[in-house]
Design a protein around this motif. Structure first.
Motif, mmCIF file in Angstrom:
data_model
loop_
_atom_site.group_PDB
_atom_site.id
_atom_site.type_symbol
_atom_site.label_atom_id
_atom_site.label_comp_id
_atom_site.label_asym_id
_atom_site.label_seq_id
_atom_site.Cartn_x
_atom_site.Cartn_y
_atom_site.Cartn_z
ATOM 1 N N GLY A 184 -6.002 10.297 -3.098
ATOM 2 C CA GLY A 184 -6.182 10.715 -1.704
ATOM 3 C C GLY A 184 -5.239 9.970 -0.775
ATOM 4 N N HIS A 185 -5.467 10.125 0.536
ATOM 5 C CA HIS A 185 -4.645 9.401 1.508
ATOM 6 C C HIS A 185 -5.512 8.446 2.313
ATOM 7 C CE1 HIS A 185 -1.899 8.675 4.972
ATOM 8 N NE2 HIS A 185 -1.015 8.699 4.001
ATOM 9 N N LEU A 186 -4.906 7.316 2.702
ATOM 10 C CA LEU A 186 -5.551 6.312 3.562
ATOM 11 C C LEU A 186 -6.339 6.936 4.706
ATOM 12 C CD1 LEU A 186 -2.532 3.896 4.126
ATOM 13 C CD2 LEU A 186 -4.780 3.216 3.256
ATOM 14 N N ALA A 239 -7.352 20.935 5.318
ATOM 15 C CA ALA A 239 -6.407 20.853 4.197
ATOM 16 C C ALA A 239 -5.233 20.007 4.654
ATOM 17 C CB ALA A 239 -5.935 22.247 3.797
ATOM 18 N N ASP A 240 -5.075 18.858 4.026
ATOM 19 C CA ASP A 240 -3.919 18.014 4.328
ATOM 20 C C ASP A 240 -2.842 18.357 3.305
ATOM 21 O OD1 ASP A 240 -2.012 16.092 4.694
ATOM 22 O OD2 ASP A 240 -3.424 14.412 4.831
ATOM 23 N N ILE A 241 -1.903 19.200 3.754
ATOM 24 C CA ILE A 241 -0.876 19.700 2.825
ATOM 25 C C ILE A 241 0.453 18.949 2.999
ATOM 26 C CG2 ILE A 241 -1.951 21.969 2.615
ATOM 27 C CD1 ILE A 241 0.313 23.053 4.473
ATOM 28 N N ALA A 242 0.359 17.695 3.466
ATOM 29 C CA ALA A 242 1.574 16.910 3.727
ATOM 30 C C ALA A 242 2.577 17.009 2.575
ATOM 31 C CB ALA A 242 1.216 15.452 3.988
ATOM 32 N N HIS A 243 2.074 16.844 1.349
ATOM 33 C CA HIS A 243 2.986 16.846 0.205
ATOM 34 C C HIS A 243 3.493 18.237 -0.148
ATOM 35 C CE1 HIS A 243 3.780 13.153 -2.146
ATOM 36 N NE2 HIS A 243 2.940 12.654 -1.271
ATOM 37 N N ILE A 244 2.653 19.223 -0.006
ATOM 38 C CA ILE A 244 2.973 20.546 -0.579
ATOM 39 C C ILE A 244 3.342 21.595 0.463
ATOM 40 C CG2 ILE A 244 1.604 20.227 -2.689
ATOM 41 C CD1 ILE A 244 -0.644 21.862 -1.242
ATOM 42 N N THR A 274 -0.338 18.639 8.323
ATOM 43 C CA THR A 274 0.807 18.423 7.434
ATOM 44 C C THR A 274 1.862 17.538 8.073
ATOM 45 O OG1 THR A 274 2.476 19.480 6.018
ATOM 46 C CG2 THR A 274 2.138 20.464 8.168
ATOM 47 N N THR A 275 2.548 16.797 7.244
ATOM 48 C CA THR A 275 3.791 16.186 7.699
ATOM 49 C C THR A 275 4.866 17.263 7.622
ATOM 50 O OG1 THR A 275 4.385 15.507 5.458
ATOM 51 C CG2 THR A 275 3.185 13.903 6.795
ATOM 52 N N THR A 276 6.005 16.978 8.223
ATOM 53 C CA THR A 276 7.099 17.950 8.181
ATOM 54 C C THR A 276 8.267 17.459 7.334
ATOM 55 O OG1 THR A 276 7.773 17.020 10.321
ATOM 56 C CG2 THR A 276 6.587 19.088 10.352
ATOM 57 N N HIS A 277 8.151 16.228 6.795
ATOM 58 C CA HIS A 277 9.331 15.602 6.178
ATOM 59 C C HIS A 277 9.268 15.488 4.661
ATOM 60 C CE1 HIS A 277 6.494 12.482 7.687
ATOM 61 N NE2 HIS A 277 6.635 11.990 6.474
ATOM 62 N N LYS A 278 8.276 16.094 4.016
ATOM 63 C CA LYS A 278 8.215 15.979 2.562
ATOM 64 C C LYS A 278 8.814 17.255 1.955
ATOM 65 C CE LYS A 278 4.563 12.608 3.141
ATOM 66 N NZ LYS A 278 3.166 12.217 2.951
ATOM 67 N N THR A 279 8.030 18.061 1.214
ATOM 68 C CA THR A 279 8.662 19.260 0.633
ATOM 69 C C THR A 279 9.129 20.246 1.704
ATOM 70 O OG1 THR A 279 6.461 20.199 0.301
ATOM 71 C CG2 THR A 279 7.525 19.201 -1.628
ATOM 72 N N TYR A 300 3.018 12.522 15.976
ATOM 73 C CA TYR A 300 4.187 11.707 15.657
ATOM 74 C C TYR A 300 4.441 11.622 14.163
ATOM 75 C CZ TYR A 300 3.770 10.114 20.508
ATOM 76 O OH TYR A 300 3.686 10.051 21.874
ATOM 77 N N SER A 301 3.396 11.687 13.372
ATOM 78 C CA SER A 301 3.538 11.649 11.929
ATOM 79 C C SER A 301 2.205 12.076 11.307
ATOM 80 C CB SER A 301 3.951 10.251 11.465
ATOM 81 O OG SER A 301 4.831 10.339 10.347
ATOM 82 N N GLY A 302 2.145 12.059 9.991
ATOM 83 C CA GLY A 302 0.945 12.549 9.318
ATOM 84 C C GLY A 302 -0.297 11.726 9.625
ATOM 85 N N SER A 303 -0.139 10.408 9.701
ATOM 86 C CA SER A 303 -1.309 9.562 9.938
ATOM 87 C C SER A 303 -1.915 9.791 11.320
ATOM 88 C CB SER A 303 -0.954 8.090 9.718
ATOM 89 O OG SER A 303 -0.493 7.916 8.387
ATOM 90 N N PRO A 304 -1.109 9.766 12.402
ATOM 91 C CA PRO A 304 -1.687 10.098 13.708
ATOM 92 C C PRO A 304 -2.249 11.520 13.753
ATOM 93 C CG PRO A 304 0.614 9.378 13.960
ATOM 94 C CD PRO A 304 0.278 9.270 12.512
#
Ligand SMILES: *Cc1c(COP(=O)(O)O)cnc(C)c1O
Length: 425
Positions: A130-132, A205-210, A231-236, A101-105
């Motif tokens: 880092g991330h939570l 590798a958590d590439i959410a941002h990049i 990764t999230t899909t909604h950043k870069t 559903y999102s990066g955290s889950p």
């Protein structure tokens, strides 16, 4: 001031719920008229917006394509398969799960896949960038697992791989996370890979941002060096709010089981569709240009800020993100962020490594170039942006509202010539 009614979009919404429609219209204006510098934000295309607002929303489809617990999946299976195949092609991976559903889950699913409650997991400390969800104490990942944390060096602002290696060999974590939310420099996936192999840990590798930079070839790919990519899909990457987990075939089953039925129920099919659209966009040559332009803009902006006497963590940037330590300017991050917001420059306040202030009132602000690059701003504009930030921070220190209003007017003037994707002109 009441928000003006939106001129052309959302006719059904406007008729059914004018109150809510007015808020959406106001948000559209806000996003059009401000220079959005939050590095985790972007503007999705009109096509991504449309895909995420479709009747795919109405369908339940627990399971995976070809293995569902509900009937009527003839279209949904194809939508999800498209998204998966495009993810595999864009990132060069053997397996992709597009359902988180999102990066955290997504990161919680990684824990579920590779660790038992109480096991040790390792990640970068939140206040270091880092991330939570990399095992930080207030997160479920830090409450249910034993988080051990590395940071960056005080003198360089860079990761100290001797420290990471020492910690990994001493603590023997099941999972090591690399990547974060406030890292202005290239992540050395190869160095992390060596350490993880030596420690016998699964490397994520958590590439959410990049993710968009990786997809566009403007940041090295983690693929040869890591076990799992989150990764999230909604950043870069410029897709809808969502996430993906990717890996070699070897870890496919564990990840899929962790996402569903381990953590989630039915996937958000309208989001899956929009992810597919975003991935198609990310596979185009123009997206390579976008990713490189994001970095070129960030480097130009960093240079211009340094020239105005700002202190940047690690001395600059390799990617889309700049972390500014405002201590020398004697303006706390929160006061600066709120003043810049009044000046039409939207940033977030952020801790800097070894911050002596509190997380809710830290020393820094975090800025980035993904959104302004989506509007077509170029390196030549970055001296102007740096100037606005400089004047905004100075005005924040003096409480000079007139100076902030002057910057806001200039920002509006420039942005009028750079319409944002997905927004009405
Ligand atoms: C944004 C981010 C996340 C979390 O994503 P959400 O969609 O906000 O839950 C996880 N990890 C990193 C590194 C991030 O930057």
């Amino acid at each position: 001031m009441t928000a003006p009614q939106h001129p052309y979009t959302h006719p059904a919404l406007t008729a059914a719920d004018p109150e809510l429609a007015a808020l959406v219209g106001a948000e559209e204006r806000l996003q059009a008229e401000t220079l959005r510098l939050i590095p985790s934000e972007n503007y999705v295309s009109a096509a991504v917006l449309e895909a995420s607002g479709t009747v795919l929303q109405n369908k339940y489809s627990e399971g995976y394509p070809g293995r569902r617990y509900y009937e009527g999946q003839q279209n949904i299976d194809q939508v999800e398969t498209l998204a998966v195949e495009r993810a595999k092609a864009v990132f060069g991976v053997e397996h992709a799960n597009v359902q988180p559903y999102s990066g955290s889950p997504a990161n919680l699913a990684v824990h579920l896949a590779f660790a038992e409650p109480g096991d040790t997991v390792m990640g970068m400390a939140l206040p270091m960038g880092g991330h939570l969800t990399h095992g930080w104490g207030v997160s479920a990942t830090g409450k249910w697992f034993r988080g051990v944390q590395y940071g960056v060096r005080h003198d360089t602002g860079l990761i100290d791989f001797d420290e990471v290696r020492e910690l990994a060999l001493k603590e023997r974590p099941k999972v090591i996370f690399c990547g974060g939310t406030a890292l202005p420099r290239t992540i050395d996936f190869a160095a992390f890979g060596e350490i993880a192999r030596e420690a016998g840990a699964v490397l994520v590798a958590d590439i959410a941002h990049i993710a968009g930079l990786v997809a566009g070839g403007a940041h090295p790919s983690p693929v040869p060096h890591v076990d799992v990519i989150s990764t999230t899909t909604h950043k870069t990457l410029r897709g809808p709010r969502g996430a993906m987990l990717m890996s070699r075939e070897e870890h496919a089953k564990a990840l899929d089981k962790a996402v569903f039925p381990g953590l989630q129920g039915g996937p958000h099919n309208q989001t899956t569709a929009a992810i597919a659209v975003a991935l198609r966009e990310a596979s185009q040559p123009s997206f390579r240009d976008y990713a490189h332009a994001v970095v070129a803009n960030a480097k130009a902006l960093a240079e211009a800020l340094l020239a105005r006497g700002f202190d940047l963590v690690s001395g600059g940037t390799d990617n889309h993100l700049i972390l500014m330590d405002l201590t020398p300017k004697q303006v706390p991050g929160k006061i600066a962020a709120k003043a810049l917001d009044r000046a039409g420059l939207v940033v977030n306040y952020n801790t800097v490594p070894y911050d002596t202030r509190k997380p809710f009132d830290p020393s820094g602000i975090r800025i980035g170039t993904p959104s302004l690059t989506s509007r077509g701003l170029a390196p030549g504009h970055m001296t102007l942006v740096a100037d606005w930030i400089d004047r905004g921070v100075a005005a924040a220190g003096k409480g000079d509202e007139q100076a902030l209003a002057a910057v806001r007017a200039e920002v509006g003037d420039l942005l009028g010539a750079f319409p944002a994707p997905g927004l009405p002109v």
